[in-house]
Design a protein around this motif. Structure first.
Motif, PDB file in Angstrom:
ATOM      1  N   LYS A   1      -1.442  32.392 -28.593  1.00 39.56           N
ATOM      2  CA  LYS A   1      -2.759  31.833 -28.315  1.00 39.56           C
ATOM      3  C   LYS A   1      -3.683  32.029 -29.524  1.00 39.56           C
ATOM      4  CE  LYS A   1      -2.517  32.666 -23.319  1.00 39.56           C
ATOM      5  NZ  LYS A   1      -3.106  33.397 -22.165  1.00 39.56           N
ATOM      6  N   PRO A   2      -4.739  31.216 -29.617  1.00 39.77           N
ATOM      7  CA  PRO A   2      -5.698  31.402 -30.716  1.00 39.77           C
ATOM      8  C   PRO A   2      -6.200  32.844 -30.784  1.00 39.77           C
ATOM      9  CG  PRO A   2      -6.140  29.336 -29.587  1.00 39.77           C
ATOM     10  CD  PRO A   2      -5.084  30.041 -28.769  1.00 39.77           C
ATOM     11  N   GLY A   3      -6.184  33.393 -31.984  1.00 43.92           N
ATOM     12  CA  GLY A   3      -6.662  34.755 -32.207  1.00 43.92           C
ATOM     13  C   GLY A   3      -5.583  35.810 -32.183  1.00 43.92           C
ATOM     14  N   VAL A   4      -4.443  35.519 -31.544  1.00 42.76           N
ATOM     15  CA  VAL A   4      -3.384  36.532 -31.401  1.00 42.76           C
ATOM     16  C   VAL A   4      -2.627  36.726 -32.714  1.00 42.76           C
ATOM     17  CG1 VAL A   4      -1.251  37.146 -30.191  1.00 42.76           C
ATOM     18  CG2 VAL A   4      -3.161  36.142 -28.932  1.00 42.76           C
TER      19      VAL A   4
ATOM     20  N   GLY B   1      -0.461  33.739 -44.201  1.00 43.47           N
ATOM     21  CA  GLY B   1      -1.259  32.872 -43.343  1.00 43.47           C
ATOM     22  C   GLY B   1      -0.764  32.893 -41.913  1.00 43.47           C
ATOM     23  N   TRP B   2      -1.503  32.193 -41.049  1.00 41.34           N
ATOM     24  CA  TRP B   2      -1.134  32.127 -39.637  1.00 41.34           C
ATOM     25  C   TRP B   2      -1.762  30.897 -39.020  1.00 41.34           C
ATOM     26  CZ3 TRP B   2      -4.075  36.246 -41.599  1.00 41.34           C
ATOM     27  CH2 TRP B   2      -5.448  36.148 -41.383  1.00 41.34           C
ATOM     28  N   HIS B   3      -1.217  30.515 -37.863  1.00 41.18           N
ATOM     29  CA  HIS B   3      -1.790  29.416 -37.079  1.00 41.18           C
ATOM     30  C   HIS B   3      -1.328  29.597 -35.642  1.00 41.18           C
ATOM     31  CE1 HIS B   3      -2.936  25.423 -35.672  1.00 41.18           C
ATOM     32  NE2 HIS B   3      -3.586  25.246 -36.812  1.00 41.18           N
TER      33      HIS B   3
ATOM     34  N   ALA C   1       0.866  41.938 -31.962  1.00 40.23           N
ATOM     35  CA  ALA C   1      -0.596  41.942 -31.875  1.00 40.23           C
ATOM     36  C   ALA C   1      -1.124  43.018 -30.939  1.00 40.23           C
ATOM     37  CB  ALA C   1      -1.087  40.575 -31.412  1.00 40.23           C
ATOM     38  N   GLY C   2      -0.245  43.573 -30.096  1.00 39.00           N
ATOM     39  CA  GLY C   2      -0.678  44.570 -29.134  1.00 39.00           C
ATOM     40  C   GLY C   2      -1.226  43.971 -27.861  1.00 39.00           C
ATOM     41  N   THR C   3      -1.075  42.651 -27.677  1.00 33.11           N
ATOM     42  CA  THR C   3      -1.553  41.999 -26.457  1.00 33.11           C
ATOM     43  C   THR C   3      -0.467  41.926 -25.383  1.00 33.11           C
ATOM     44  OG1 THR C   3      -1.017  39.829 -27.409  1.00 33.11           O
ATOM     45  CG2 THR C   3      -3.270  40.625 -27.686  1.00 33.11           C
TER      46      THR C   3
END
Length: 242
Positions: free
Chosen positions: A110-113, A132-134, A194-196
């Motif tokens: 998801k966005p931000g992860v 980078g990331w997306h 990400a720890g989510t």
């Protein structure tokens, strides 16, 4: 590498060390290496989707992500050496940056992860360079721009967490357009980094009970998880000719 035929899917019979060695070798080799990590659910999806089975069989490295795949290989009397889970291989690649600095691009979640995963990776593995990331919630019309972003970054390893089988099909479709050395489908590993999201306790992972932990965390997966007993029954029927 030795191939083990599990219901028409040709798995690579490797240990974790051998899988890591393959990745390290390809970082300095020609072309792009496609790595997929099917578990029992994906193996059953491949039985219903010949195109997916063909994609899996065109992988440069195909490793058993779940204990169920290893168990099936034993039922069929073609035993795999061990489970080589996607998240564990990713962590080994990151640990290897201590001796061989490596650059990464993260695509998915998801966005931000992905940003959170990048921050944690940089903190835990200082010689892992995140180029980078997306996020994974993009539209088809955005794909060209994302591929250009990945290529412009110069990343050696592309970690793709779009969920199966979307990530395998995405890598397969776009491999010829990518300049990275390794493209690996990693499912929900971005969330773990990400720890989510959290992994199952180690005793459950060792005992092959990760599915129970996932079901506890995500009860909505119940229907999908019916593929686990189906996969075992398919293996038993084939073993005994039923």
């Amino acid at each position: 590498m030795e191939k083990i035929n599990i219901h028409g899917v040709m798995m690579d019979n490797v240990t974790m060390d051998e899988a890591l060695g393959f990745v390290v070798e390809r970082l300095d080799g020609p072309g792009i290496a496609k790595i997929y990590t099917p578990n029992s659910e994906i193996m059953m999806q491949a039985q219903r989707d010949p195109a997916l089975k063909d994609i899996l069989n065109q992988a440069d490295l195909l490793i058993a992500d779940g204990a169920g795949v290893v168990l099936a290989s034993r039922i069929l009397r073609r035993p795999l050496k061990e489970k080589v889970s996607g998240i564990d291989l990713v962590k080994r690649i990151l640990e290897n940056t201590r001796t061989r600095p490596t650059s990464f691009f993260i695509l998915g979640a998801k966005p931000g992860v992905a940003e959170k995963a990048a921050i944690n990776i940089i903190s835990d593995y200082p010689k892992a360079e995140i180029k980078g990331w997306h996020h994974g919630y993009f539209q088809p019309g955005e794909e060209d721009g994302i591929i250009e972003k990945i290529n412009d970054s110069g990343a050696e390893v592309l970690l793709v967490g779009l969920g199966a089988p979307k990530q395998e099909k995405w890598i397969h479709r776009n491999a010829s357009r990518l300049n990275c050395k390794v493209a690996m489908g990693i499912g929900g590993s971005i969330d773990v980094l990400a720890g989510t999201a959290s992994l199952a306790p180690e005793f459950m992972r060792r005992s092959g009970l990760e599915w129970l932990f996932r079901l506890y965390k995500e009860p909505r997966r119940f229907r999908r998880m019916l593929d686990l007993p189906r996969f075992m029954m398919l293996s038993i029927r084939k073993r005994f000719g039923l």
